[in-house]
Scaffold this motif. Structure first.
Motif, PDB file in Angstrom:
ATOM      1  N   SER A   8       0.825  -1.205   0.000  1.00 43.42           N
ATOM      2  CA  SER A   8       0.000   0.000   0.000  1.00 43.42           C
ATOM      3  C   SER A   8       0.868   1.267   0.000  1.00 43.42           C
ATOM      4  O   SER A   8       0.585   2.226  -0.717  1.00 43.42           O
ATOM      5  CB  SER A   8      -0.914  -0.035   1.227  1.00 43.42           C
ATOM      6  N   TRP A  36       0.767   4.391  -3.135  1.00 37.29           N
ATOM      7  CA  TRP A  36      -0.168   5.447  -2.733  1.00 37.29           C
ATOM      8  C   TRP A  36      -0.004   6.675  -3.642  1.00 37.29           C
ATOM      9  O   TRP A  36       1.004   7.335  -3.617  1.00 37.29           O
ATOM     10  CB  TRP A  36       0.070   5.818  -1.271  1.00 37.29           C
ATOM     11  N   ASN A  91      -6.585   7.717  -2.384  1.00 39.08           N
ATOM     12  CA  ASN A  91      -6.247   7.194  -1.059  1.00 39.08           C
ATOM     13  C   ASN A  91      -5.767   5.754  -1.156  1.00 39.08           C
ATOM     14  O   ASN A  91      -6.121   5.031  -2.070  1.00 39.08           O
ATOM     15  CB  ASN A  91      -7.475   7.244  -0.144  1.00 39.08           C
ATOM     16  N   SER A  92      -4.965   5.365  -0.178  1.00 41.35           N
ATOM     17  CA  SER A  92      -4.460   3.997  -0.160  1.00 41.35           C
ATOM     18  C   SER A  92      -4.908   3.316   1.132  1.00 41.35           C
ATOM     19  O   SER A  92      -4.456   3.663   2.211  1.00 41.35           O
ATOM     20  CB  SER A  92      -2.928   4.038  -0.234  1.00 41.35           C
ATOM     21  N   PHE A  93      -5.854   2.398   0.996  1.00 37.24           N
ATOM     22  CA  PHE A  93      -6.406   1.708   2.169  1.00 37.24           C
ATOM     23  C   PHE A  93      -5.715   0.354   2.328  1.00 37.24           C
ATOM     24  O   PHE A  93      -5.687  -0.444   1.386  1.00 37.24           O
ATOM     25  CB  PHE A  93      -7.907   1.455   1.985  1.00 37.24           C
ATOM     26  N   SER A  94      -5.179   0.106   3.506  1.00 42.01           N
ATOM     27  CA  SER A  94      -4.510  -1.178   3.721  1.00 42.01           C
ATOM     28  C   SER A  94      -4.997  -1.820   5.002  1.00 42.01           C
ATOM     29  O   SER A  94      -5.232  -1.131   5.999  1.00 42.01           O
ATOM     30  CB  SER A  94      -2.998  -0.948   3.825  1.00 42.01           C
ATOM     31  N   ASP A 130      -5.281   0.927   7.755  1.00 39.25           N
ATOM     32  CA  ASP A 130      -4.302   1.997   7.723  1.00 39.25           C
ATOM     33  C   ASP A 130      -4.608   2.761   6.441  1.00 39.25           C
ATOM     34  O   ASP A 130      -4.558   2.193   5.341  1.00 39.25           O
ATOM     35  CB  ASP A 130      -2.889   1.403   7.681  1.00 39.25           C
ATOM     36  N   ASN A 165      -3.572   5.663   3.960  1.00 37.06           N
ATOM     37  CA  ASN A 165      -2.440   6.483   3.547  1.00 37.06           C
ATOM     38  C   ASN A 165      -1.278   6.328   4.535  1.00 37.06           C
ATOM     39  O   ASN A 165      -1.116   7.129   5.459  1.00 37.06           O
ATOM     40  CB  ASN A 165      -2.858   7.949   3.387  1.00 37.06           C
TER      41      ASN A 165
END
Lengths: 452, 456
Positions: free
Chosen positions: A70, A74, A89-92, B9, B11
């Motif tokens: 992630s 991003w 957005n980067s959702f992990s 989580d 960003n």
């Protein structure tokens, strides 16, 4: 030349390199798994899936796995949106050791619950990463349950990094997209012959918009770019097109084929890189409508556009002609377009390679290439360095990782990657491309470099 | 709550363990990295590092496929080592594991032993380091890898020597050059690890070599267990990851842990450690540099007094920057890190600030909206907040992807701290100067003093 291939290359790599000789059958080994320790420039299955799906602007993209996958993806790409910014957005699920031991399904289900509650998305893509493929989380089951619970689409994307190559990631993404399109509610009865989808363009630096402006000029309607500046709603309507055109074949031809099979939408490969390809492809689009007026309007439009940029391009051509080019890009179709585009500027390609080119694309490359051109599949820094030096290239066109290598070797560089902030597509793009070539090849810094 | 979400989580404000491991190995002389896992890990990490340093970053991968995942990756690993040897002829190969290799239970030590028995590799060291991406963050991965490199060469205690060990955090190449200069003023011999001063900021040369010059030499590393003392520029790393702690526990090398020398107090404690260990006075030139810094911070104290900062990134950098801000009257409103270094709360003792370890940018963003700092201080991942909120960003840390020259910016020592503080002060001055005429016109002429909320 042959001698040098021997000297610099790992045994396993030799069949991936061809030096063009006329009138000779020369196959290249391609479409193989990367060789351990060879320092391939390729990424993984997950990367392929993310490239294709991420530009869908209003979807939530959840990466189910530990944090790295992630972090490194991003908001790194130049896909633009005319609407939602959700995709940036980067959702992990940020899996930890205990999740690896006890499984990550619960965490994923919890993540979906939280996202639905806070953002109420229409669609969520859930990407699997390496570990998820190994610990056996049942992604399908978790997603299905969430779909039922919330009455939205939650689509699993099977993109465990090790399970194939970037290409398999493209396929996983295409499967996810077609599963959206199968929505009967959006189906209309009679299709308009002037309506198309534009596949394999990710709206880098607004390139889909440039194309859409052309389409409007010639009287063609684009339902959506796939996936550049697309939304879930637009993708659901894509089934109503009369035909599809495909720019990046490597990533999207599979989707075009599925759409042909399922919705009887024929497709054609196009390329809008370079003037000649842009003109040919626009004419092709016009012909596909079968509409004589559109064909006539397109001819006029092309003539006008070409005339608009002729003098400026000529100026750049005079400044850049005669320079030697090395190309290393992701897909074969892009490499082919680039060879032609450099020819338009009077420049010769002396080395050309791709990460994931297909045999038939390599055949075309070989046909276009001059005698003695080095053709490479899935190459590495060692080979790039040797062939750039040996062939005396003045310029490398490639991705972000290749840029510092070119500069260390004291040659010019063109960014032709997904991070670009300058459109390189269509007529405007052709001018930008020439400008970019001039900017780097004719910079005064090379004088200092040569003086030492 | 450290994060807006429990199961997500959003960003990330951290990276994975193999990233930390890669950055550590990049400071070892004549070394190459072979990452045991799927092809993407090495490629993503290469891209991330290359964009920051503008240097070619070669990291090999064992390119595990489905076969390797099911039947084990021993064949890939051995083949990979052979190919790296052939293409790069390194003296050291660092084998880093990834999520995948760890999850399928690869015994890299065993595989490497087996390989060594069959091949004659007397002039090559293969150092295995376990860095599962889910194990911890890049922060821990970095120290853990240095610790493994040191322990690889120091199983037995070296002959006692007069050298000082310096273990640096992930700071810039210019910073490492400055730390060397400071130590050299004390006329003492030292081993600095990992030394990226040349490897990640290499001069242009006519004949480019794939493995850059420089880095900590193996000969030096071998002497670390016999050193007079260790200075570790870290106050937040857990003992289990700490290289200095290893040398202290196993080889009784006295350990001095100091913050990264950014900010007057932090530089002072680094210099004090050097004085204590060497028994020497502070060199005159450093006294002058300190005086110049003191002079300058007095000059700019009123400007800095209007600073309200959100500080984020690697815990050690965040800690040092927060100290710098505190001593100059810049209010640290938000102090955030993605790594789980909860110790930072006890060390900083900030009652009026939001101190959040183990967080993400989504959460930092929420606090920025709420507390409205006028400065962001951290890596370029804060660009998202900068773009949305219009808050100015002063860059420090890794990665910096939207500006060039990150590797040659100086932050440490009195000189570096001052340069960095000036950058912060000037950003505040730009904010003040930009539009103050319009602001005052609106406040007193248009609103006749009615706008009570007006501020910088």
């Amino acid at each position: 030349m042959k001698k040098s291939v021997e000297a610099y290359t790992l045994e396993d790599r030799k069949k991936h390199i061809v030096v063009k000789e006329k009138n000779k059958e020369q196959g290249i080994k391609c479409d193989q798994h990367s060789i351990s320790g060879a320092v391939s420039q390729r990424a993984c299955v997950y990367c392929g899936a993310r490239v294709v799906l991420n530009p869908i602007t209003d979807a939530v993209h959840i990466i189910h796995g530990p944090i790295g996958c992630s972090s490194y993806t991003w908001d790194i790409r130049g896909s633009l949106s005319s609407d939602s910014e959700m995709y940036r957005n980067s959702f992990s699920t940020d899996l930890q050791e205990r999740d690896i031991i006890f499984g990550g399904e619960k965490k994923l289900a919890g993540a979906i619950d939280e996202i639905v509650e806070s953002m109420s998305p229409q669609t969520i893509f859930v990407y699997s990463t390496c570990v998820v493929g190994v610990i056996g989380d049942d992604l399908d089951a978790v997603c299905k349950q969430a779909e039922k619970k919330y009455n939205i689409r939650v689509i699993p994307v099977k993109s465990s990094g090790f399970a194939g190559s970037k290409k398999d990631g493209y396929q996983a993404a295409c499967n996810a997209i077609i599963s959206l399109m199968d929505d009967k509610e959006y189906k209309i009865d009679i299709k308009d012959h002037r309506t198309l989808n534009y596949l394999g363009d990710f709206n880098l630096a607004g390139e889909v918009w440039i194309l859409n402006n052309y389409f409007k000029e010639i009287g063609v309607n684009m339902i959506t770019g796939v996936t550049g500046d697309s939304t879930i709603e637009k993708l659901k309507k894509a089934q109503n097109a009369s035909f599809n055109i495909v720019q990046c074949a490597g990533s999207s031809i599979y989707l075009a084929k599925m759409m042909e099979e399922r919705f009887k939408i024929p497709y054609e490969q196009v390329s809008f890189f370079g003037i000649q390809d842009t003109a040919n492809s626009l004419l092709n689009v016009a012909r596909l409508t079968g509409d004589k007026k559109i064909i006539r309007d397109t001819e006029v439009f092309i003539k006008q556009k070409k005339a608009d940029i002729a003098s400026i391009l000529q100026k750049y051509k005079e400044k850049c002609a005669g320079k030697k080019v090395a190309i290393y890009v992701g897909g074969g179709f892009k490499a082919i377009s680039l060879i032609k585009q450099f020819n338009e500027l009077g420049m010769t390609t002396v080395m050309v390679g791709t990460q994931t080119g297909r045999q038939e694309e390599y055949d075309t490359i070989k046909e276009l290439a001059e005698e003695g051109t080095v053709i490479l599949d899935d190459t590495n820094p060692t080979e790039l360095q040797k062939f750039i030096k040996e062939k005396g290239a003045d310029l490398l066109v490639g991705g972000v990782k290749e840029r510092p290598l070119a500069y260390k070797l004291g040659i010019a560089f063109i960014d032709h990657n997904h991070e670009r902030k300058l459109p390189l597509l269509g007529f405007e793009g052709a001018v930008n491309f020439a400008k970019e070539v001039d900017l780097t090849v004719n910079s005064p810094v090379w004088n200092l470099v040569r003086e030492g | 709550m450290n994060k807006n979400y429990v199961n997500l989580d959003v960003n990330p404000c951290k990276m994975c363990m193999p990233m930390g491991g890669s950055l550590a190995f990049k400071g070892i002389e004549n070394s190459m990295i072979l990452m045991h896992g799927s092809q993407g890990c090495s490629t993503y990490i290469r891209r991330h590092i290359a964009t920051h340093y503008n240097e070619p970053i070669d990291i090999a991968s064992t390119s595990l496929s489905e076969n390797g995942t099911i039947y084990g990756g021993a064949k890939n690993l051995k083949h990979g080592i052979m190919n790296v040897m052939e293409s790069y002829s390194p003296k050291v190969i660092g084998v880093l594991t990834t999520c995948l290799a760890e999850t399928i239970g690869e015994d890299i030590r065993g595989i490497i032993e087996e390989f060594k028995q069959k091949k004659d590799i007397s002039c090559l060291d293969i150092i295995p380091v376990s860095t599962p991406g889910y194990g911890a963050s890049h922060f821990e991965g970095y120290y853990h890898t240095i610790r493994n490199i040191i322990s690889f060469y120091n199983e037995k205690q070296a002959i006692p020597n007069e050298k000082i060990n310096i273990i640096v955090s992930n700071i810039t190449s210019a910073d490492i050059r400055e730390i060397k200069r400071i130590i050299e003023l004390f006329q003492v011999e030292y081993v600095l690890i990992p030394d990226t001063s040349e490897t990640l900021d290499a001069p242009y040369k006519e004949n480019f070599t794939k493995i850059p010059d420089g880095g900590t030499s193996i000969e030096d590393i071998k002497q670390m267990s016999g050193a007079k003392a260790t200075i570790e520029l870290s106050v937040l790393i857990d003992d289990i990851y700490s290289p200095g702690k290893y040398l202290e526990d196993l080889h009784q090398v006295p350990l001095y842990q100091c913050p990264i020398p950014i900010g007057m107090k932090n530089v002072d404690s680094f210099i004090k450690a050097l004085c204590t260990i060497t028994g020497r006075e502070i060199p005159v030139s450093l006294v002058e540099e300190r005086g110049r810094m003191l002079d300058a911070i007095v000059d700019s104290h009123k400007y800095n007094g209007e600073g309200r900062a959100a500080i984020y990134g690697d815990p050690e950098i965040v800690y040092a920057v927060t100290t710098l801000c505190n001593e100059n009257g810049i209010k640290p409103m938000i102090v955030a890190s993605g790594s789980k270094s909860y110790k930072i709360r006890d060390l900083l003792k900030l009652n009026e600030s939001v101190v959040i370890p183990d967080t993400d940018f989504e959460t930092i963003h929420k606090y920025v909206k709420e507390l409205k700092p006028n400065l962001l201080i951290g890596n370029s991942e804060g660009k998202f907040i900068k773009e949305k909120e219009g808050t100015d960003l002063v860059r420090i840390g890794f990665p910096i992807h939207d500006h060039i020259g990150a590797q040659r910016k100086l932050y440490v020592g009195y000189n570096g701290s001052l340069r960095f503080l000036d950058e912060i002060t000037n950003t505040l001055l730009d904010i003040k100067h930009h539009g103050y005429r319009e602001r005052l016109y609106n406040e007193f002429y248009v609103n006749k003093g009615g706008n009570k909320n007006a501020q910088l």
